[in-house]
Design a protein around this motif. Structure first.
Motif, short mmCIF file in Angstrom:
data_model
loop_
_atom_site.label_atom_id
_atom_site.label_comp_id
_atom_site.label_asym_id
_atom_site.label_seq_id
_atom_site.Cartn_x
_atom_site.Cartn_y
_atom_site.Cartn_z
N GLU A 1 11.16 32.17 17.29
CA GLU A 1 10.17 32.47 18.32
C GLU A 1 9.52 33.83 18.07
O GLU A 1 10.15 34.77 17.59
CB GLU A 1 10.82 32.46 19.70
CG GLU A 1 11.29 31.08 20.12
CD GLU A 1 11.61 31.03 21.60
OE1 GLU A 1 10.75 30.60 22.38
OE2 GLU A 1 12.74 31.42 21.97
N ASP A 2 8.21 33.91 18.42
CA ASP A 2 7.45 35.16 18.36
C ASP A 2 7.46 35.78 16.97
O ASP A 2 7.77 36.96 16.80
CB ASP A 2 7.98 36.17 19.38
CG ASP A 2 7.89 35.66 20.80
OD1 ASP A 2 7.01 34.81 21.06
OD2 ASP A 2 8.69 36.09 21.64
N CYS A 3 7.13 34.97 15.96
CA CYS A 3 7.16 35.45 14.58
C CYS A 3 5.76 35.85 14.10
O CYS A 3 5.35 35.48 13.00
CB CYS A 3 7.76 34.38 13.66
SG CYS A 3 9.51 34.12 13.94
N ASP A 4 5.04 36.61 14.91
CA ASP A 4 3.67 36.97 14.57
C ASP A 4 3.60 37.74 13.25
O ASP A 4 2.77 37.43 12.38
CB ASP A 4 3.06 37.83 15.69
CG ASP A 4 3.00 37.09 17.02
OD1 ASP A 4 3.39 35.91 17.04
OD2 ASP A 4 2.58 37.68 18.01
N GLU A 5 4.46 38.75 13.09
CA GLU A 5 4.38 39.58 11.90
C GLU A 5 4.75 38.82 10.63
O GLU A 5 4.34 39.19 9.54
CB GLU A 5 5.29 40.80 12.06
CG GLU A 5 4.85 41.74 13.18
CD GLU A 5 5.74 42.96 13.27
OE1 GLU A 5 6.69 43.03 12.46
OE2 GLU A 5 5.49 43.81 14.13
N LEU A 6 5.54 37.77 10.78
CA LEU A 6 6.02 37.04 9.61
C LEU A 6 4.96 36.14 9.00
O LEU A 6 4.91 35.96 7.79
CB LEU A 6 7.25 36.21 9.99
CG LEU A 6 7.91 35.38 8.89
CD1 LEU A 6 8.43 36.29 7.80
CD2 LEU A 6 9.03 34.53 9.46
N ILE A 7 4.10 35.55 9.85
CA ILE A 7 3.21 34.52 9.34
C ILE A 7 1.73 34.86 9.47
O ILE A 7 0.88 34.03 9.16
CB ILE A 7 3.47 33.17 10.06
CG1 ILE A 7 3.20 33.28 11.55
CG2 ILE A 7 4.88 32.71 9.80
CD1 ILE A 7 3.33 31.97 12.28
N ARG A 8 1.38 36.07 9.94
CA ARG A 8 -0.04 36.41 10.01
C ARG A 8 -0.58 36.68 8.62
O ARG A 8 0.16 36.77 7.64
CB ARG A 8 -0.27 37.60 10.94
CG ARG A 8 0.38 38.88 10.52
CD ARG A 8 -0.22 40.07 11.28
NE ARG A 8 -0.12 39.89 12.71
CZ ARG A 8 0.57 40.70 13.51
NH1 ARG A 8 1.28 41.70 12.99
NH2 ARG A 8 0.57 40.52 14.81
N GLY A 9 -1.88 36.83 8.50
CA GLY A 9 -2.55 36.90 7.21
C GLY A 9 -2.05 37.98 6.29
O GLY A 9 -1.98 37.81 5.08
N GLU A 10 -1.70 39.17 6.84
CA GLU A 10 -1.26 40.27 6.00
C GLU A 10 0.25 40.28 5.81
O GLU A 10 0.82 41.28 5.36
CB GLU A 10 -1.71 41.61 6.59
CG GLU A 10 -1.11 41.94 7.94
CD GLU A 10 -1.95 41.42 9.10
OE1 GLU A 10 -1.83 41.95 10.21
OE2 GLU A 10 -2.74 40.47 8.88
N ALA A 11 0.93 39.18 6.14
CA ALA A 11 2.40 39.15 6.10
C ALA A 11 2.93 39.45 4.71
O ALA A 11 4.00 40.04 4.57
CB ALA A 11 2.91 37.79 6.57
N LYS A 12 2.24 39.05 3.66
CA LYS A 12 2.74 39.27 2.30
C LYS A 12 2.92 40.74 2.02
O LYS A 12 3.81 41.15 1.27
CB LYS A 12 1.75 38.65 1.30
CG LYS A 12 2.29 38.58 -0.12
CD LYS A 12 3.46 37.60 -0.23
CE LYS A 12 3.91 37.44 -1.65
NZ LYS A 12 5.05 36.52 -1.77
#
Length: 369
Positions: A247-258
């Motif tokens: 849950e709430d994994c915004d930082e993991l899968i947003r565009g700049e996550a790499k």
């Protein structure tokens, strides 16, 4: 019978005010195992200990007993074996060391036979697992009975396009699985978590649902990831699927996550359709407040997602209908843009207006449902 465990302990213990009596009991237990006097060990975790169960085998002699605020420890011995019982809330860890593997297995069985308390099954409940890293036990899984309504009951909580997409998802069977990633995205308070609870109930005949309480650690700790990827059968039949909820994994899968999450994104993708996921019937469900356009393209590429559903607020007519005919005085509080599920519940309780002046889905918003 040999000397007491503290006589066999091959190291010197330095105890200070940060150590509890339970910590001392844990250390004493290791003495005979460390010296090789009792070189075999068997252990068992019990989620719910039956009321009145002592977890002591026949003829056990209790050597130490300690109780802290949230945990108790008991050290006992018998002919050729030593036993440690660690209890917390309703759960317990039971570990036996012995002079032979057969004796360790026998004593553990005597101590724990019939100790598991099976809760009365409830038609509205579903068993859900919870993974987290414990300072005492490392990667650890416990289970709870979670209440969840049927899809027919909760369907009115979602706007029409979302409900139609959920219709297909709720009816999914193992034969229908094409992708391993389930993605629910949209503003806070729209009912993403509520939908996942209902999904766990709809799939309970063929899929065990586990929630990872510390997903930010999961993909940065390879050992933790491997424990979860291997999983625990929980008494289920071979071939049963598992759904891991993050849950709430915004930082993991947003565009700049790499760039911001290092190898975390790569490991997530490897779990869904890479080598790590091969041979494992594992699905990964992710909730995020991010807009679809801000998600990493590798996450949403065709073929990776079993479902990709944007969960938005109800329209104004849907929100008014949700409130029902018995609350006509509340209709004026619903904005022309509609309302989220969290806003409607708050409005029905009379705790806050449904109309929110700030844009939904801001960076600091929390996940209500």
């Amino acid at each position: 019978m040999s000397a007491n465990p503290h006589d066999a302990l091959p190291i010197r213990l330095n105890v200070d005010d940060s150590d509890s009596p339970s910590d001392v009991v844990d250390a004493l237990f290791l003495g005979r195992f460390a010296t090789g006097e009792q070189p075999f060990s068997h252990s068992l975790n019990i989620d719910r200990v039956r009321s009145g169960a002592t977890l002591l085998p026949p003829d056990a002699t209790v050597l130490r007993g300690a109780r802290d605020d949230d945990r108790s420890a008991t050290l006992a011995e018998g002919d050729g074996w030593t036993l440690l019982i660690s209890r917390w809330n309703r759960g317990a860890d039971v570990t036996v060391t012995a002079t032979s593997a057969q004796l360790a297995e026998k004593i553990l069985k005597q101590a724990t036979d019939g100790a598991q308390d099976e809760p009365e099954p409830q038609p509205d409940n579903v068993t859900m697992g919870f993974w987290y890293v414990s300072p005492r036990r490392g990667p650890y899984r416990t289970t709870r009975q979670i209440s969840a309504g049927t899809w027919e009951e909760v369907r009115p909580n979602y706007t029409a396009p979302v409900a139609d997409a959920m219709d297909r998802l709720m009816k999914t069977t193992p034969e229908d699985i094409a992708g391993r990633l389930l993605l629910l995205h949209g503003p806070p308070g729209t009912g993403k978590t509520s939908a996942l609870r209902t999904l766990a109930r709809s799939w309970r005949d063929w899929c065990q649902v586990d929630c990872v309480l510390d997903p930010e650690r999961l993909f940065s700790d390879v050992g933790y990831l491997m424990d979860i990827a291997i999983g625990e059968d929980d008494g289920t039949a071979k071939g049963r699927w598992r759904l891991l909820l993050l849950e709430d994994c915004d930082e993991l899968i947003r565009g700049e996550a790499k760039h911001t999450a290092g190898q975390a994104l790569s490991r997530l993708l490897n779990l869904t359709d890479g080598l790590l996921g091969q041979g494992r019937n594992v699905l990964v469900g992710v909730t995020t407040n991010e807009d679809l356009e801000r998600l990493h393209p590798a996450v949403v590429r065709p073929g990776r997602c079993l479902a990709r559903i944007e969960v938005g607020p109800l329209t104004r007519p849907e929100a008014v209908n949700w409130l029902g005919q018995d609350a006509p005085d509340l209709e004026s509080s619903v904005s022309r843009d509609g309302a989220t599920l969290a806003e409607l519940y708050a409005l029905r309780r009379g705790t806050t207006p449904a109309s929110v002046p700030e844009p939904r889905g801001g960076a600091d918003a929390g996940l209500y449902l």
